[in-house]
Design an enzyme around this catalytic site. Sequence first.
Site, PDB file in Angstrom:
ATOM      1  N   LYS A  12       0.824  -1.215   0.000  1.00  0.00           N
ATOM      2  CA  LYS A  12       0.000   0.000   0.000  1.00  0.00           C
ATOM      3  C   LYS A  12       0.864   1.275   0.000  1.00  0.00           C
ATOM      4  O   LYS A  12       2.065   1.222   0.265  1.00  0.00           O
ATOM      5  CB  LYS A  12      -0.936  -0.035   1.219  1.00  0.00           C
ATOM      6  CG  LYS A  12      -2.020  -1.124   1.153  1.00  0.00           C
ATOM      7  CD  LYS A  12      -2.963  -1.007   2.355  1.00  0.00           C
ATOM      8  CE  LYS A  12      -4.117  -1.990   2.284  1.00  0.00           C
ATOM      9  NZ  LYS A  12      -5.047  -1.818   3.427  1.00  0.00           N
ATOM     10  N   TYR A  52     -12.469  -1.930  -3.971  1.00  0.00           N
ATOM     11  CA  TYR A  52     -12.962  -2.097  -2.593  1.00  0.00           C
ATOM     12  C   TYR A  52     -14.493  -2.074  -2.515  1.00  0.00           C
ATOM     13  O   TYR A  52     -15.053  -1.817  -1.449  1.00  0.00           O
ATOM     14  CB  TYR A  52     -12.380  -1.010  -1.693  1.00  0.00           C
ATOM     15  CG  TYR A  52     -11.033  -1.345  -1.070  1.00  0.00           C
ATOM     16  CD1 TYR A  52     -10.795  -2.578  -0.448  1.00  0.00           C
ATOM     17  CD2 TYR A  52      -9.993  -0.415  -1.059  1.00  0.00           C
ATOM     18  CE1 TYR A  52      -9.576  -2.872   0.150  1.00  0.00           C
ATOM     19  CE2 TYR A  52      -8.769  -0.695  -0.461  1.00  0.00           C
ATOM     20  CZ  TYR A  52      -8.570  -1.927   0.143  1.00  0.00           C
ATOM     21  OH  TYR A  52      -7.367  -2.207   0.746  1.00  0.00           O
ATOM     22  N   PHE A  60     -15.864   3.752   6.613  1.00  0.00           N
ATOM     23  CA  PHE A  60     -14.500   4.139   6.232  1.00  0.00           C
ATOM     24  C   PHE A  60     -14.245   4.006   4.734  1.00  0.00           C
ATOM     25  O   PHE A  60     -13.117   4.222   4.271  1.00  0.00           O
ATOM     26  CB  PHE A  60     -13.472   3.319   7.026  1.00  0.00           C
ATOM     27  CG  PHE A  60     -13.621   1.823   6.893  1.00  0.00           C
ATOM     28  CD1 PHE A  60     -13.087   1.135   5.805  1.00  0.00           C
ATOM     29  CD2 PHE A  60     -14.285   1.093   7.871  1.00  0.00           C
ATOM     30  CE1 PHE A  60     -13.216  -0.241   5.683  1.00  0.00           C
ATOM     31  CE2 PHE A  60     -14.425  -0.290   7.764  1.00  0.00           C
ATOM     32  CZ  PHE A  60     -13.887  -0.962   6.661  1.00  0.00           C
ATOM     33  N   ARG A  88      -2.476 -14.375   4.462  1.00  0.00           N
ATOM     34  CA  ARG A  88      -3.241 -13.682   5.513  1.00  0.00           C
ATOM     35  C   ARG A  88      -2.522 -13.810   6.868  1.00  0.00           C
ATOM     36  O   ARG A  88      -2.484 -12.882   7.666  1.00  0.00           O
ATOM     37  CB  ARG A  88      -4.660 -14.261   5.613  1.00  0.00           C
ATOM     38  CG  ARG A  88      -5.552 -14.000   4.407  1.00  0.00           C
ATOM     39  CD  ARG A  88      -5.890 -12.559   4.163  1.00  0.00           C
ATOM     40  NE  ARG A  88      -6.564 -11.948   5.290  1.00  0.00           N
ATOM     41  CZ  ARG A  88      -7.152 -10.749   5.242  1.00  0.00           C
ATOM     42  NH1 ARG A  88      -7.155 -10.035   4.117  1.00  0.00           N
ATOM     43  NH2 ARG A  88      -7.726 -10.245   6.300  1.00  0.00           N
ATOM     44  N   THR A  94      -5.780  -6.915  10.696  1.00  0.00           N
ATOM     45  CA  THR A  94      -6.039  -5.647   9.989  1.00  0.00           C
ATOM     46  C   THR A  94      -5.473  -4.458  10.761  1.00  0.00           C
ATOM     47  O   THR A  94      -4.878  -3.554  10.178  1.00  0.00           O
ATOM     48  CB  THR A  94      -7.563  -5.471   9.802  1.00  0.00           C
ATOM     49  OG1 THR A  94      -8.070  -6.625   9.127  1.00  0.00           O
ATOM     50  CG2 THR A  94      -7.886  -4.232   9.000  1.00  0.00           C
ATOM     51  N   ASN A 115      -1.965   0.246   6.903  1.00  0.00           N
ATOM     52  CA  ASN A 115      -1.481  -1.041   7.423  1.00  0.00           C
ATOM     53  C   ASN A 115      -0.620  -1.796   6.411  1.00  0.00           C
ATOM     54  O   ASN A 115      -0.444  -3.005   6.504  1.00  0.00           O
ATOM     55  CB  ASN A 115      -2.649  -1.888   7.943  1.00  0.00           C
ATOM     56  CG  ASN A 115      -3.692  -2.155   6.881  1.00  0.00           C
ATOM     57  OD1 ASN A 115      -3.498  -1.842   5.711  1.00  0.00           O
ATOM     58  ND2 ASN A 115      -4.795  -2.758   7.283  1.00  0.00           N
ATOM     59  N   HIS A 118      -2.157  -5.332   1.504  1.00  0.00           N
ATOM     60  CA  HIS A 118      -3.467  -5.950   1.267  1.00  0.00           C
ATOM     61  C   HIS A 118      -3.226  -7.390   0.856  1.00  0.00           C
ATOM     62  O   HIS A 118      -2.244  -7.685   0.175  1.00  0.00           O
ATOM     63  CB  HIS A 118      -4.203  -5.227   0.131  1.00  0.00           C
ATOM     64  CG  HIS A 118      -5.380  -6.018  -0.383  1.00  0.00           C
ATOM     65  ND1 HIS A 118      -6.621  -5.938   0.209  1.00  0.00           N
ATOM     66  CD2 HIS A 118      -5.485  -6.934  -1.382  1.00  0.00           C
ATOM     67  CE1 HIS A 118      -7.446  -6.781  -0.421  1.00  0.00           C
ATOM     68  NE2 HIS A 118      -6.786  -7.386  -1.392  1.00  0.00           N
ATOM     69  N   GLU A 129      -9.564 -10.528  -7.707  1.00  0.00           N
ATOM     70  CA  GLU A 129      -8.602  -9.433  -7.523  1.00  0.00           C
ATOM     71  C   GLU A 129      -7.430  -9.554  -8.490  1.00  0.00           C
ATOM     72  O   GLU A 129      -6.906  -8.547  -8.979  1.00  0.00           O
ATOM     73  CB  GLU A 129      -8.134  -9.408  -6.065  1.00  0.00           C
ATOM     74  CG  GLU A 129      -9.269  -9.004  -5.118  1.00  0.00           C
ATOM     75  CD  GLU A 129      -8.846  -8.938  -3.654  1.00  0.00           C
ATOM     76  OE1 GLU A 129      -7.690  -9.305  -3.324  1.00  0.00           O
ATOM     77  OE2 GLU A 129      -9.682  -8.510  -2.833  1.00  0.00           O
TER      78      GLU A 129
END
Length: 136
Positions: A12, A52, A60, A88, A94, A115, A118, A129
């Site tokens: 990110k 998203y 958010f 993950r 998260t 964070n 992704h 994705e």
Amino acid sequence: MSNIERTLSIIKPDAVERNLEDDIKKIFIDNGFKISKLKKVKLEKSEAEKFYKVHETKPFYNDLCLYLSSGPIVVMIIEKDNAVLDNRELMGATNPKEAKDGTLRKKFGISIDKNSVHGSDSIENAKIEIDFFFKD
Ligand code: IDP
Ligand code: MG
């Protein structure tokens, strides 16, 4: 039995901005992932909104899409046995404050929004994705 999966990872904007791309790629490789495709892109806000979309009802959502489109990101297809779940696990929770030691978000995450990474949350979403970024 081998169960090679592909999943989508994104470094990110907060992590790209701090030049963490190479550190994060090395951690994937050290954890048995092969990086099979990689590109650096900057999304338009409308593209982040599409990516998203599953979160569109969340409070958010707007900030999340503004953030993902705020600077360059590094998008990767990574693969290994059980790639979706293992990624993950390697990413961590998260919220970096809740992420376990040794996870990417514990190491690099700044806050719940910044964070650093992704990762697709299911095999089905990984396919969607991956197509979003890499369909010709
Ligand atoms: P994930 O990235 O761990 O899969 P999701 O619930 O899918 O988490 O949320 C997508 C992204 O939205 C998160 O990575 C995080 O940056 C952001 N996010 C999730 N929950 C919140 C929140 O409560 N406040 C602000 N941002 C959030
Ligand atoms: Mg998610």
